[in-house]
Structure formats: C-alpha cells, structure tokens
Write an enzyme that holds these catalytic residues in place. Structure first.
Site, PDB file in Angstrom:
ATOM      1  N   HIS A 121       0.877  -1.178   0.000  1.00  0.00           N
ATOM      2  CA  HIS A 121       0.000   0.000   0.000  1.00  0.00           C
ATOM      3  C   HIS A 121       0.917   1.231   0.000  1.00  0.00           C
ATOM      4  O   HIS A 121       2.042   1.167   0.509  1.00  0.00           O
ATOM      5  CB  HIS A 121      -0.824  -0.057   1.295  1.00  0.00           C
ATOM      6  N   ASP A 198       3.361  -4.528   8.016  1.00  0.00           N
ATOM      7  CA  ASP A 198       2.128  -3.749   7.901  1.00  0.00           C
ATOM      8  C   ASP A 198       0.970  -4.745   8.008  1.00  0.00           C
ATOM      9  O   ASP A 198       0.671  -5.479   7.066  1.00  0.00           O
ATOM     10  CB  ASP A 198       2.138  -3.016   6.545  1.00  0.00           C
ATOM     11  N   GLN A 201      -4.251  -5.208   6.839  1.00  0.00           N
ATOM     12  CA  GLN A 201      -5.268  -6.097   6.250  1.00  0.00           C
ATOM     13  C   GLN A 201      -5.286  -7.463   6.907  1.00  0.00           C
ATOM     14  O   GLN A 201      -6.115  -8.309   6.569  1.00  0.00           O
ATOM     15  CB  GLN A 201      -5.022  -6.254   4.740  1.00  0.00           C
ATOM     16  N   LYS A 224     -10.303  -1.222  10.742  1.00  0.00           N
ATOM     17  CA  LYS A 224     -10.509  -2.371   9.850  1.00  0.00           C
ATOM     18  C   LYS A 224     -10.881  -3.620  10.647  1.00  0.00           C
ATOM     19  O   LYS A 224     -11.143  -4.681  10.090  1.00  0.00           O
ATOM     20  CB  LYS A 224      -9.238  -2.625   9.029  1.00  0.00           C
ATOM     21  N   CYS A 362      -4.839   2.383  -3.609  1.00  0.00           N
ATOM     22  CA  CYS A 362      -3.615   2.940  -3.007  1.00  0.00           C
ATOM     23  C   CYS A 362      -2.454   1.964  -3.165  1.00  0.00           C
ATOM     24  O   CYS A 362      -1.617   1.831  -2.259  1.00  0.00           O
ATOM     25  CB  CYS A 362      -3.817   3.294  -1.535  1.00  0.00           C
TER      26      CYS A 362
HETATM   27  N1  C6P Z   1      -6.157   0.372   3.042  1.00  0.00           N
HETATM   28  C1  C6P Z   1      -7.993  -0.074   1.515  1.00  0.00           C
HETATM   29  O1  C6P Z   1      -9.095   0.166   1.015  1.00  0.00           O
HETATM   30  P1  C6P Z   1      -4.900   3.633   7.420  1.00  0.00           P
HETATM   31  O2  C6P Z   1      -5.509   4.478   6.335  1.00  0.00           O
HETATM   32  O3  C6P Z   1      -3.727   4.316   8.084  1.00  0.00           O
HETATM   33  O4  C6P Z   1      -5.900   3.093   8.377  1.00  0.00           O
HETATM   34  O5  C6P Z   1      -4.333   2.318   6.677  1.00  0.00           O
HETATM   35  C2  C6P Z   1      -3.440   2.437   5.610  1.00  0.00           C
HETATM   36  C3  C6P Z   1      -3.145   1.087   5.035  1.00  0.00           C
HETATM   37  C4  C6P Z   1      -1.876   0.573   5.171  1.00  0.00           C
HETATM   38  N2  C6P Z   1      -1.568  -0.654   4.733  1.00  0.00           N
HETATM   39  C5  C6P Z   1      -2.468  -1.438   4.121  1.00  0.00           C
HETATM   40  C6  C6P Z   1      -2.076  -2.801   3.682  1.00  0.00           C
HETATM   41  C7  C6P Z   1      -3.767  -0.963   3.939  1.00  0.00           C
HETATM   42  O6  C6P Z   1      -4.666  -1.738   3.328  1.00  0.00           O
HETATM   43  C8  C6P Z   1      -4.118   0.342   4.378  1.00  0.00           C
HETATM   44  C9  C6P Z   1      -5.491   0.901   4.145  1.00  0.00           C
HETATM   45  C10 C6P Z   1      -7.539   0.700   2.727  1.00  0.00           C
HETATM   46  O7  C6P Z   1      -7.265  -0.958   1.066  1.00  0.00           O
HETATM   47  C11 C6P Z   1      -7.767   2.181   2.551  1.00  0.00           C
HETATM   48  S1  C6P Z   1      -6.717   2.896   1.371  1.00  0.00           S
END
Ligand code: C6P
Length: 404
Positions: A121, A198, A201, A224, A362
């Site tokens: 991401h 990370d 997910q 999430k 993203c």
């Molecule tokens: N992905 C998706 O629709 P935040 O925004 O900080 O809570 O998470 C960022 C983030 C970082 N790493 C991974 C693997 C992610 O999937 C995400 C967030 C969402 O896939 C929103 S872009």
C-alpha cells in the site's frame, strides 16, 4: 459453526437500504462495519467518564486513564506482546509506519538499503521513499509474479549486510495475498536488518503473535477490525522503541522540560505526545473482545468458504479475470471484466446496493505491474453471506450486459 444471522444482528448498518436495495457491504478492506457493542462503548465513554488521561488526579481522569490502559493491555494480550509498553496507540497504520520511518532517519547512512515489496500500500512505500531521500539510503523492491506472489528468491538476493530494514505487508490490500512473513523476518534478521510488518489487512482476519513472528514492528488500524476510525496500534520491540527518537514533541511525552534540555518519558509515553483519541483507544479494546468472542479460527474458516464461493461464482462470468491467484489468500477478490473500466462496474452495482471498492486501492505499483488502471475489489468479512455474493454476481452480470 458461526450463526451468521445472529452476528449480522450485531451490526445495525447492515439492515439499511442503499439506493432502495438492501446493502451488500463488500468494502471491508477499506473499513469494517461496527457492532452495536462498539458503538455503545463509544457513547458510554462520553456519557460517563470523558476526561483527559494521565493528567488529572480527579476521579473521571483516573477512570478514563484506567480504561485506556486496560485497553492497551487487551491489545498486548491479543497480539502476544511481551510488555504493554511495547504497544503504542496511534491514529492508524499510516501513522505507525511513518513513526518508524521517521525514527530510522537517525539510524540510516548513505548507501544503506531499505527493502519494501511490490505488493505494498502507498502507506508502506512513500514514508520509506521520503526516508531514503532524507538519508541517502537506497530503496530496493521485492518483485511479484503473475499470481501476485512475492518472488522469494529475488528477496533472498536483495538481502545483504547493507539492508537495515525490511518492510512488507502481512496481507496485500489490493489482491488479498498472504505473504510468507515468518520466512522474511528470519531471513532479514540473519543479515541484521529490522523488520516492520504492515498488518492493516491481516488483523481483521487473524490474530498475529508478534513474539512468535519475532517481528520488530507490527502496525495496524483499529477501524478495519470493527473498531473506530482514527485508532491504531504500533507494536515495537522494547529495544527498538528505546533506540528510536520520539516522533512528535509535546505534552505527556516528556520527563522534564527546561529551555536548555528536555528529557523524554518512558515507553510508551515517549511516542504518545498530545491528547490521544481516548474514546477510540478504549473502544478498540471492546472491538478486540468482540472479535475474540467470535473466535479467529471460526472467522478464518468461514471467510475461506466465502472466498472459495465468490471465486467460483465470479469465474462463471465470461471475460472476468481475477488478479491475485496465489494459493495463500485472505477473503479478497480483485477482478476486472474484459473491455470495461472497473469504475463503471462499481458505479452500476452501487445502484443495486452493492458496495465494492474500485480503482488502484492505493497500490499503484501493483496496477502498473498488471498494466491495468485498477480493479473491482470485493473484500469479505465474517458478517457477509453467500447469498450476498450471489447478489453481487447477478449485479456484475447486469452491469456487463449494460456496458457491452
Ligand atoms: N487500506 C484499503 O481500502 P490507514 O488508512 O492508516 O488506516 O491504513 C493504511 C493502510 C496501510 N496498509 C495497508 C495494507 C492498507 O490496506 C491500508 C489501508 C484501505 O485498502 C484504505 S486505502
């Protein structure tokens, strides 16, 4: 066996109609829905104990502080951290990764190397690019194959004594591929590199054991995993958190302040400057309890069924291609239909009540690899059903007919 109808009754939003149709919510990768118990806990906090934490001797402040620290303890147990002070509250995964990347600016020298993967991401790419620009370190990238899996031999070849940190996701948001992180962590440690995972997910689907994984950092978001937005956790091994400088300066992260010199508070407060999202932090603990009551084994088993069913049903559609066909996958299906832009499918099926994400998610490097502008991503949670998958398949077929 999960009683899905009983679980669905916990989520008030799922009874809604969208565009006059019953909501089918398949955008869980972007954010999960919240059970009533989480919504109630947020209200209860503001109704009963709202106060700033770690600051007051008055009763409400102590109640709020206790609730916040109890929640930290729940997360510590949930991820099996050794110490509660290794669990930092953040606003989300993005904040956690930036905190570490910023800290490594004081460690890296020109010519040092940072390894990321092609499956990341943007939150796990851009902070490291910024770090490399700042320090003169070099960004190396683990490539993927046509199935969307990391090419692990290429990772092995990238590792050297120049590698200072390896940072990969546990599960890809765009494709759902589960990465072999234990292998990556062990190999990186063998050359003396730190590892950040990370877990954004992963945490909705599984319970990470940070001690067993032996990762140095594990970042994730609360929203999430049935928790509130603006909440997250950065786990860091004590020795690393002691080594890294604070990310932000301000209240609560200090021991003593004079104009000559400031000394920093002990962990975890060194990294928790300013008034945090107190309600959110407390309620994240409620979400963790909720998920553990359902049970992650049950969640995984049921979500695998949904994944298999959705894959089979979607592949009945002529011209439909799934991206991320590796074996080890979470309940995410990313797909396109020949000759049709993902956005058009997404817009039409939204009119039929079906919420999916369309676009690059993203994760533009993945889309570039497959030479596509984006995909339609259906990401399933334990509160989804096979009947909802049938509805999506019918809606996608309808959209295909309209658009071709
Ligand atoms: N992905 C998706 O629709 P935040 O925004 O900080 O809570 O998470 C960022 C983030 C970082 N790493 C991974 C693997 C992610 O999937 C995400 C967030 C969402 O896939 C929103 S872009």
């Amino acid at each position: 066996m999960l009683d899905i109808q009983k679980i669905r009754a916990d989520f008030p939003i799922l009874t809604q109609k969208v565009n006059g149709k019953p909501l089918v919510y398949f955008d869980n990768g972007a954010t999960s829905q919240k059970p009533q118990i989480v919504i109630d806990a947020e209200v209860k906090y503001y109704q009963e104990i709202n106060a700033n934490i770690h600051r007051g001797v008055h009763t409400l402040s102590q109640l709020a502080t206790d609730a916040y620290e109890i929640s930290r303890g729940k997360v510590k147990d949930h991820i099996n951290a050794k110490f509660a002070h290794e669990v930092l509250f953040t606003s989300g995964t993005t904040f956690g990764i930036n905190l570490v990347a910023n800290g490594f600016a004081s460690i890296l020298k020109p010519g040092d190397e940072v390894i990321v993967s092609s499956l990341e991401h943007h939150s796990n790419i851009v902070p490291w690019q910024m770090l490399c620009e700042k320090t003169g370190a070099i960004l190396k990238v683990i490539p993927i194959n046509e199935n969307g899996e990391l090419i692990i031999e290429a990772f092995d070849a990238l590792l050297s004594e120049k590698t200072k940190i390896v940072t990969v996701n546990h599960i890809s948001n765009a494709l759902g591929i589960i990465n072999p992180i234990k292998y990556i962590i062990d190999k990186a440690h063998a050359v003396g590199a730190a590892v950040l995972i990370d877990g954004a997910q992963a945490v909705p689907h599984l319970k990470p054991d940070v001690q067993e994984l032996d990762c140095d950092f594990y970042a994730f978001s609360g929203h999430k995993m049935c928790g509130p937005t603006g909440t997250g956790i950065l786990y860091g091994k004590e020795e690393w958190l002691n080594k890294l400088p604070p990310y932000q300066g301000g209240g609560e992260m200090i021991k003593e302040v004079t104009f000559e010199k400031t000394t920093y508070a002990d962990l975890p407060h060194k990294f928790e400057a300013g008034t945090p999202n107190i309600a959110g932090g407390i309620v994240l603990g409620t979400a963790v309890d909720y998920l553990n009551n359902i049970g992650f084994e049950n969640i995984q088993h049921y979500e695998n069924e949904l994944l298999e069913y959705a894959t089979k049903r979607l592949l009945e559609i002529e011209g439909l291609k799934i991206y991320g066909t590796g074996k080890n996958k979470a309940s995410v299906v990313s797909f396109n239909i020949d000759g049709i832009h993902p956005y058009d499918i997404g817009s039409i099926i939204d009119k039929l009540g079906i919420a999916v994400r369309t676009g690059h998610h993203c994760a533009q490097p993945i889309m570039n690899f497959f030479c596509i502008p984006g995909t339609i991503r259906a990401s399933f949670s334990f509160y989804n059903t096979k009947e909802e998958i049938d509805q999506m398949v019918e809606a996608v077929k309808k959209a295909q007919t309209m658009l071709s």
